[in-house]
Motif scaffolding. Structure first.
Motif, PDB file in Angstrom:
ATOM      1  N   ARG A 220       0.845  -1.205   0.000  1.00  0.00           N
ATOM      2  CA  ARG A 220       0.000   0.000   0.000  1.00  0.00           C
ATOM      3  C   ARG A 220       0.880   1.255   0.000  1.00  0.00           C
ATOM      4  O   ARG A 220       0.628   2.210  -0.737  1.00  0.00           O
ATOM      5  CB  ARG A 220      -0.910  -0.008   1.225  1.00  0.00           C
ATOM      6  CG  ARG A 220      -1.997  -1.060   1.194  1.00  0.00           C
ATOM      7  CD  ARG A 220      -3.086  -0.740   0.189  1.00  0.00           C
ATOM      8  NE  ARG A 220      -4.210  -1.656   0.313  1.00  0.00           N
ATOM      9  CZ  ARG A 220      -5.306  -1.610  -0.439  1.00  0.00           C
ATOM     10  NH1 ARG A 220      -5.404  -0.683  -1.377  1.00  0.00           N
ATOM     11  NH2 ARG A 220      -6.283  -2.475  -0.286  1.00  0.00           N
ATOM     12  N   ALA A 223       2.572   1.668  -3.415  1.00  0.00           N
ATOM     13  CA  ALA A 223       1.647   2.207  -4.410  1.00  0.00           C
ATOM     14  C   ALA A 223       1.509   3.720  -4.241  1.00  0.00           C
ATOM     15  O   ALA A 223       1.508   4.479  -5.221  1.00  0.00           O
ATOM     16  CB  ALA A 223       0.284   1.524  -4.293  1.00  0.00           C
ATOM     17  N   ASP A 224       1.399   4.166  -2.990  1.00  0.00           N
ATOM     18  CA  ASP A 224       1.327   5.610  -2.736  1.00  0.00           C
ATOM     19  C   ASP A 224       2.608   6.318  -3.183  1.00  0.00           C
ATOM     20  O   ASP A 224       2.567   7.421  -3.740  1.00  0.00           O
ATOM     21  CB  ASP A 224       1.084   5.870  -1.250  1.00  0.00           C
ATOM     22  CG  ASP A 224      -0.312   5.464  -0.801  1.00  0.00           C
ATOM     23  OD1 ASP A 224      -1.192   5.305  -1.672  1.00  0.00           O
ATOM     24  OD2 ASP A 224      -0.513   5.294   0.420  1.00  0.00           O
ATOM     25  N   HIS A 227       2.676   6.703  -6.905  1.00  0.00           N
ATOM     26  CA  HIS A 227       1.752   7.769  -7.299  1.00  0.00           C
ATOM     27  C   HIS A 227       2.384   9.139  -7.069  1.00  0.00           C
ATOM     28  O   HIS A 227       2.279  10.039  -7.922  1.00  0.00           O
ATOM     29  CB  HIS A 227       0.451   7.628  -6.507  1.00  0.00           C
ATOM     30  CG  HIS A 227      -0.580   8.655  -6.846  1.00  0.00           C
ATOM     31  ND1 HIS A 227      -1.295   8.648  -8.038  1.00  0.00           N
ATOM     32  CD2 HIS A 227      -1.014   9.757  -6.159  1.00  0.00           C
ATOM     33  CE1 HIS A 227      -2.115   9.679  -8.059  1.00  0.00           C
ATOM     34  NE2 HIS A 227      -1.970  10.358  -6.940  1.00  0.00           N
ATOM     35  N   VAL A 244      -0.436   4.187 -11.256  1.00  0.00           N
ATOM     36  CA  VAL A 244      -0.979   3.165 -10.352  1.00  0.00           C
ATOM     37  C   VAL A 244      -2.493   3.118 -10.506  1.00  0.00           C
ATOM     38  O   VAL A 244      -3.161   4.152 -10.528  1.00  0.00           O
ATOM     39  CB  VAL A 244      -0.604   3.476  -8.892  1.00  0.00           C
ATOM     40  CG1 VAL A 244      -1.243   2.465  -7.952  1.00  0.00           C
ATOM     41  CG2 VAL A 244       0.903   3.487  -8.718  1.00  0.00           C
ATOM     42  N   ARG A 245      -3.036   1.920 -10.636  1.00  0.00           N
ATOM     43  CA  ARG A 245      -4.492   1.738 -10.680  1.00  0.00           C
ATOM     44  C   ARG A 245      -4.950   1.474  -9.239  1.00  0.00           C
ATOM     45  O   ARG A 245      -5.109   0.335  -8.807  1.00  0.00           O
ATOM     46  CB  ARG A 245      -4.859   0.564 -11.583  1.00  0.00           C
ATOM     47  CG  ARG A 245      -4.227   0.560 -12.957  1.00  0.00           C
ATOM     48  CD  ARG A 245      -4.600   1.777 -13.777  1.00  0.00           C
ATOM     49  NE  ARG A 245      -4.100   1.662 -15.143  1.00  0.00           N
ATOM     50  CZ  ARG A 245      -3.982   2.668 -15.984  1.00  0.00           C
ATOM     51  NH1 ARG A 245      -4.320   3.901 -15.604  1.00  0.00           N
ATOM     52  NH2 ARG A 245      -3.525   2.486 -17.199  1.00  0.00           N
ATOM     53  N   GLN A 246      -5.145   2.573  -8.509  1.00  0.00           N
ATOM     54  CA  GLN A 246      -5.399   2.460  -7.070  1.00  0.00           C
ATOM     55  C   GLN A 246      -6.617   1.590  -6.761  1.00  0.00           C
ATOM     56  O   GLN A 246      -6.629   0.843  -5.769  1.00  0.00           O
ATOM     57  CB  GLN A 246      -5.601   3.859  -6.475  1.00  0.00           C
ATOM     58  CG  GLN A 246      -4.366   4.747  -6.495  1.00  0.00           C
ATOM     59  CD  GLN A 246      -3.377   4.419  -5.375  1.00  0.00           C
ATOM     60  OE1 GLN A 246      -3.513   3.416  -4.693  1.00  0.00           O
ATOM     61  NE2 GLN A 246      -2.375   5.271  -5.201  1.00  0.00           N
ATOM     62  N   GLU A 247      -7.660   1.671  -7.593  1.00  0.00           N
ATOM     63  CA  GLU A 247      -8.871   0.909  -7.315  1.00  0.00           C
ATOM     64  C   GLU A 247      -8.657  -0.598  -7.445  1.00  0.00           C
ATOM     65  O   GLU A 247      -9.466  -1.392  -6.954  1.00  0.00           O
ATOM     66  CB  GLU A 247      -9.996   1.365  -8.260  1.00  0.00           C
ATOM     67  CG  GLU A 247      -9.867   0.906  -9.713  1.00  0.00           C
ATOM     68  CD  GLU A 247      -8.869   1.710 -10.547  1.00  0.00           C
ATOM     69  OE1 GLU A 247      -8.773   1.462 -11.761  1.00  0.00           O
ATOM     70  OE2 GLU A 247      -8.195   2.588  -9.964  1.00  0.00           O
ATOM     71  N   CYS A 249      -5.612  -2.035  -6.543  1.00  0.00           N
ATOM     72  CA  CYS A 249      -4.552  -2.441  -5.620  1.00  0.00           C
ATOM     73  C   CYS A 249      -5.146  -3.105  -4.377  1.00  0.00           C
ATOM     74  O   CYS A 249      -6.259  -2.791  -3.961  1.00  0.00           O
ATOM     75  CB  CYS A 249      -3.718  -1.231  -5.197  1.00  0.00           C
ATOM     76  SG  CYS A 249      -2.705  -0.521  -6.523  1.00  0.00           S
ATOM     77  N   ILE A 254       0.045  -4.793  -6.198  1.00  0.00           N
ATOM     78  CA  ILE A 254       0.062  -3.450  -6.765  1.00  0.00           C
ATOM     79  C   ILE A 254      -0.306  -3.568  -8.242  1.00  0.00           C
ATOM     80  O   ILE A 254       0.320  -4.331  -8.988  1.00  0.00           O
ATOM     81  CB  ILE A 254       1.442  -2.782  -6.645  1.00  0.00           C
ATOM     82  CG1 ILE A 254       1.875  -2.686  -5.190  1.00  0.00           C
ATOM     83  CG2 ILE A 254       1.426  -1.394  -7.281  1.00  0.00           C
ATOM     84  CD1 ILE A 254       3.292  -2.159  -5.003  1.00  0.00           C
ATOM     85  N   MET A 256      -0.683  -1.573 -11.823  1.00  0.00           N
ATOM     86  CA  MET A 256      -0.211  -0.352 -12.497  1.00  0.00           C
ATOM     87  C   MET A 256      -0.248  -0.563 -13.999  1.00  0.00           C
ATOM     88  O   MET A 256      -0.422  -1.689 -14.482  1.00  0.00           O
ATOM     89  CB  MET A 256       1.199  -0.005 -12.030  1.00  0.00           C
ATOM     90  CG  MET A 256       2.260  -0.998 -12.440  1.00  0.00           C
ATOM     91  SD  MET A 256       3.798  -0.840 -11.490  1.00  0.00           S
ATOM     92  CE  MET A 256       3.479  -2.069 -10.198  1.00  0.00           C
TER      93      MET A 256
END
Length: 455
Positions: A220, A223-224, A227, A244-247, A249, A254, A256
């Protein structure tokens, strides 16, 4: 040649509770078993090297004894497993506290491990996404495109038809690494009590290393970080951080954008393109250091790639550091004063940014010799100036005069040293100091940009 890890990551057990289940008594038993295994491997791998080193010392060949042990270090760490590989990679950057020859050997540690089995990958995906897996990803390739000691990267297609890269954590690797790091901290606490380590910040050094390694398992946070880097470097020409495709993750995955045709070796392209690659890569590091203060500290060649369209691609931000605004400005001031030959001010900045002084510190001696180091390097032709040589001598001065460097500065600085060789190969005549000046000016004089996360 790099040292190749041949350890099977799942050795501690492939079940959900294989590495950390049970109460305190069970965990203590598991710790003891792990310690016994570590000692057994250490004896088999390091025993012959220690014996050879002792024979060299008895014969008066001190340097040969040291070289023997240094050569054995990455082999041993590779055999001990993923946690120790990552720890060695972090320690390879600590030229401020370790001998350069040892750092050179530790720098040969790279992830080159067998891929996670298709069955384990499928299980990890089911655990991460549950019944939504096939809705979110109609297609996933279970054969990875890249395999590391912590995770493997797989190509997939999401429900919008976009090709995505899924970085999937290996089964149980978080628990295994947490246990190993716990044992490392305990070992450091015991070592700090020994007379041989008196006066050395053993627990602090090992603690910093453990924190850096633990951060690489927190997907997590990574990923941040990716971004943030994408946002921060969006204005640097020809630099690409995957979105990053946060939704999509999860704690163990992760997601992306997938970047096609990545190449970690750009030496085969035209000289003009190689120079552009070198300039963009160097400016991206300077931008992190001097403008945003949020620094990717693991810019080894595996995380720095190129595309046929001329872009520099930055990957894997699990080891990142946020500088305080004060340290960021001191960093920028140091490089600016170095570029114009103000050695005395450079020396003062090093002391100002230090975490402390040893009881026997010789500050006046350090200031004098540090100023001389800057003067000797100022004005050298670009091909003769070595950032690695400069930093190594500076670290030697700090050690010898009892000036303890701040780790918040050491890790970012060494991110620059890590890619110096790659940049030199691409553009032998690049001027590190002149290239830095316009970026430093932006960092020192421009208004703070919103959203950079500086504090």
């Amino acid at each position: 040649m790099t040292v190749i890890e041949r350890v099977r990551i799942g050795r501690g057990g492939s079940g959900r509770g294989g590495t950390g289940s049970g109460g305190p008594a069970a965990r203590a038993a598991q710790d003891l078993l792990r310690v016994a295994r570590l000692f057994a491997v250490t004896g088999r791998v390091a025993g012959p090297a220690v014996g050879a080193a002792v024979r060299h010392r008895v014969a008066g060949r001190r340097q040969e004894a040291a070289r023997t042990l240094y050569h054995a270090a990455p082999v041993l760490l590779a055999r001990l497993g993923a946690t120790f590989i990552k720890a060695g990679q972090v320690l390879a950057t600590r030229r401020d506290i370790l001998p350069p020859a040892l750092c050179d050997q530790l720098g040969t540690l790279h992830d080159d491990v067998p891929a996670t089995s298709a069955a384990h990958t499928a299980r990890m995906l089911r655990e991460a996404y549950g019944d939504d897996l096939h809705v979110l990803f109609p297609h996933v390739e279970l054969t990875p495109v890249a395999a590391g000691s912590i995770a493997c990267v797989h190509r997939a297609v999401d429900q919008q038809g976009r090709t995505v890269a899924l970085k999937i954590r290996r089964p149980n690797i978080d628990r295994l690494m947490a246990r190993d790091l716990r044992l490392m901290r305990r070992g450091a606490a015991l070592a700090a009590r020994l007379p041989a380590f008196a006066g050395l910040p053993v627990t602090e050094i090992v603690g910093q290393m453990c924190d850096a390694v633990a951060g690489q398992v927190d997907f997590r946070a990574e990923a941040d970080s990716l971004h943030r880097l994408r946002h921060n470097l969006s204005g640097v020409a020809r630099v690409w951080v995957p979105a990053v495709r946060q939704e999509l993750c999860r704690d163990t995955v992760i997601a992306m954008e997938f970047i096609e045709d990545l190449d970690g070796d750009a030496r085969s392209v035209a000289p003009v393109m190689r120079k552009k690659f070198a300039e963009s890569a160097l400016i991206s590091i300077y931008h992190m250091l001097f403008v945003d203060g949020f620094v990717h500290c693991d810019m080894h060649p595996g995380n720095l790639n190129f595309t046929p369209r001329g872009q520099v691609v930055v990957l894997d931000a699990g080891f990142s550091v946020q500088l305080t605004d004060r340290l960021r400005r001191l960093f920028a001031e140091f490089f600016m004063n170095m570029a114009v030959g103000r050695g005395t001010r450079c020396a003062e900045i090093v002391v100002e940014s230090a975490t402390g002084l040893s009881p026997t510190a010789d500050v006046d001696g350090f200031l004098e010799r540090m100023a001389d180091l800057v003067r000797r390097n100022h004005g050298l032709p670009a091909k003769e100036f070595s950032l690695m040589g400069f930093a190594t001598e500076m670290f030697d001065l700090q050690r010898n005069h009892g000036v303890h460097a701040a780790p918040e500065l050491i890790f970012p600085l060494l991110s620059l040293l890590v890619i110096e060789g790659t940049i030199r190969e691409l553009h032998p005549g690049i001027d590190f100091q002149e290239t830095a000046k316009p970026v430093i000016n932006r960092g020192l004089w421009s208004a703070q940009r919103p959203g950079t996360g500086r504090n």
